[in-house]
Design a protein around this motif. Structure first.
Motif, PDB file in Angstrom:
ATOM      1  N   VAL A   7       0.758  -1.183  -0.019  1.00  0.00           N
ATOM      2  CA  VAL A   7      -0.046  -0.006   0.053  1.00  0.00           C
ATOM      3  C   VAL A   7       0.950   1.203   0.035  1.00  0.00           C
ATOM      4  O   VAL A   7       1.876   1.450   0.874  1.00  0.00           O
ATOM      5  CB  VAL A   7      -0.990  -0.270   1.384  1.00  0.00           C
ATOM      6  CG1 VAL A   7      -1.909   1.230   1.163  1.00  0.00           C
ATOM      7  CG2 VAL A   7      -1.798  -1.379   1.183  1.00  0.00           C
ATOM      8  N   PHE A  37      -5.332   5.094   5.059  1.00  0.00           N
ATOM      9  CA  PHE A  37      -6.731   5.100   4.436  1.00  0.00           C
ATOM     10  C   PHE A  37      -7.371   6.240   5.313  1.00  0.00           C
ATOM     11  O   PHE A  37      -7.405   6.203   6.396  1.00  0.00           O
ATOM     12  CB  PHE A  37      -7.285   3.808   4.670  1.00  0.00           C
ATOM     13  CG  PHE A  37      -6.848   2.753   3.809  1.00  0.00           C
ATOM     14  CD1 PHE A  37      -6.699   2.487   2.407  1.00  0.00           C
ATOM     15  CD2 PHE A  37      -6.178   1.749   4.551  1.00  0.00           C
ATOM     16  CE1 PHE A  37      -6.112   1.736   1.789  1.00  0.00           C
ATOM     17  CE2 PHE A  37      -5.406   0.620   3.831  1.00  0.00           C
ATOM     18  CZ  PHE A  37      -5.305   0.611   2.510  1.00  0.00           C
ATOM     19  N   THR A  38      -7.767   7.242   4.431  1.00  0.00           N
ATOM     20  CA  THR A  38      -8.261   8.304   4.922  1.00  0.00           C
ATOM     21  C   THR A  38      -9.812   8.491   4.544  1.00  0.00           C
ATOM     22  O   THR A  38     -10.516   9.487   5.209  1.00  0.00           O
ATOM     23  CB  THR A  38      -7.612   9.720   4.343  1.00  0.00           C
ATOM     24  OG1 THR A  38      -7.809   9.805   2.979  1.00  0.00           O
ATOM     25  CG2 THR A  38      -6.125   9.811   4.892  1.00  0.00           C
ATOM     26  N   GLU A  87     -12.804   2.073   0.059  1.00  0.00           N
ATOM     27  CA  GLU A  87     -11.439   1.979   0.961  1.00  0.00           C
ATOM     28  C   GLU A  87     -11.692   1.012   2.070  1.00  0.00           C
ATOM     29  O   GLU A  87     -12.822   0.715   2.754  1.00  0.00           O
ATOM     30  CB  GLU A  87     -11.017   3.119   1.605  1.00  0.00           C
ATOM     31  CG  GLU A  87     -10.105   3.952   0.612  1.00  0.00           C
ATOM     32  CD  GLU A  87      -9.545   5.211   1.164  1.00  0.00           C
ATOM     33  OE1 GLU A  87      -9.461   5.481   2.350  1.00  0.00           O
ATOM     34  OE2 GLU A  87      -8.613   5.751   0.524  1.00  0.00           O
ATOM     35  N   PRO A  88     -10.853   0.036   2.300  1.00  0.00           N
ATOM     36  CA  PRO A  88      -9.194  -0.164   1.851  1.00  0.00           C
ATOM     37  C   PRO A  88      -9.107  -0.924   0.959  1.00  0.00           C
ATOM     38  O   PRO A  88      -7.982  -1.077   0.474  1.00  0.00           O
ATOM     39  CB  PRO A  88      -8.746  -0.665   3.302  1.00  0.00           C
ATOM     40  CG  PRO A  88      -9.610  -1.560   3.768  1.00  0.00           C
ATOM     41  CD  PRO A  88     -11.179  -0.838   3.436  1.00  0.00           C
ATOM     42  N   ARG A  91      -8.046   2.007  -3.951  1.00  0.00           N
ATOM     43  CA  ARG A  91      -7.455   3.549  -3.687  1.00  0.00           C
ATOM     44  C   ARG A  91      -8.158   4.248  -4.730  1.00  0.00           C
ATOM     45  O   ARG A  91      -8.031   4.296  -6.058  1.00  0.00           O
ATOM     46  CB  ARG A  91      -6.002   3.599  -3.714  1.00  0.00           C
ATOM     47  CG  ARG A  91      -5.335   5.016  -3.781  1.00  0.00           C
ATOM     48  CD  ARG A  91      -5.430   5.499  -2.462  1.00  0.00           C
ATOM     49  NE  ARG A  91      -4.056   4.812  -1.566  1.00  0.00           N
ATOM     50  CZ  ARG A  91      -4.237   4.782  -0.339  1.00  0.00           C
ATOM     51  NH1 ARG A  91      -5.120   5.315   0.369  1.00  0.00           N
ATOM     52  NH2 ARG A  91      -3.293   4.240   0.261  1.00  0.00           N
TER      53      ARG A  91
END
Length: 144
Positions: A7, A37-38, A87-88, A91
């Protein structure tokens, strides 16, 4: 032994190896310690896009857009929602075609918004035109 997934950090672009079963555990980058991850799309330029495409094991869903494009602005909130939902495992990336014309030319972007789904560095599918969040999510899930 569990399978690991590479990642790329959306903040510092470091490549992290994360056990697949821990992707949902909110992993942080080993280098900058920010979340991997946001729940938001990542804005990339030519150089960063090539790095993410070439080094990440995650599929990339790329929104090729421009600030002057009405349908692009209309779809932006839906793309944000799709990022939270996908996500995750995927992307989501945004490429501003005004700032990155060579990248747009490289991928044959003729109209915007255009979504391209990449897996393993290869184009899996592409779709032009604005979509709502549910349609984006369903399109991606059907392809993966």
């Amino acid at each position: 032994m569990s399978e690991s997934v590479h990642v790329v950090c959306p903040h510092c672009d470091a490549v992290n190896r994360v056990p697949a079963e821990r992707l949902h555990a909110a992993p942080n980058c080993g280098k900058c310690h920010h979340p991997l991850f946001t729940g938001h799309p990542v804005a990339l330029d030519d150089r960063r896009f090539a790095h993410h495409l070439g080094r990440s094991d995650l599929p990339l869903l790329v929104d090729f857009w421009a600030p002057w494009c009405g349908p692009c602005r209309m779809m932006a909130p839906a793309f944000e929602v799709a990022a939270m939902r996908l996500e995750p495992w995927v992307r989501l990336v945004k490429i501003n075609t005004e700032d990155n014309p060579l990248l747009a030319a490289q991928w044959g972007i003729r109209s915007i918004p255009t979504l391209i789904l990449f897996r393993g560095g290869e184009v899996l599918a592409r779709q032009s035109g604005a979509m709502d969040a549910a349609r984006i999510e369903n399109w991606v899930r059907q392809l993966l």
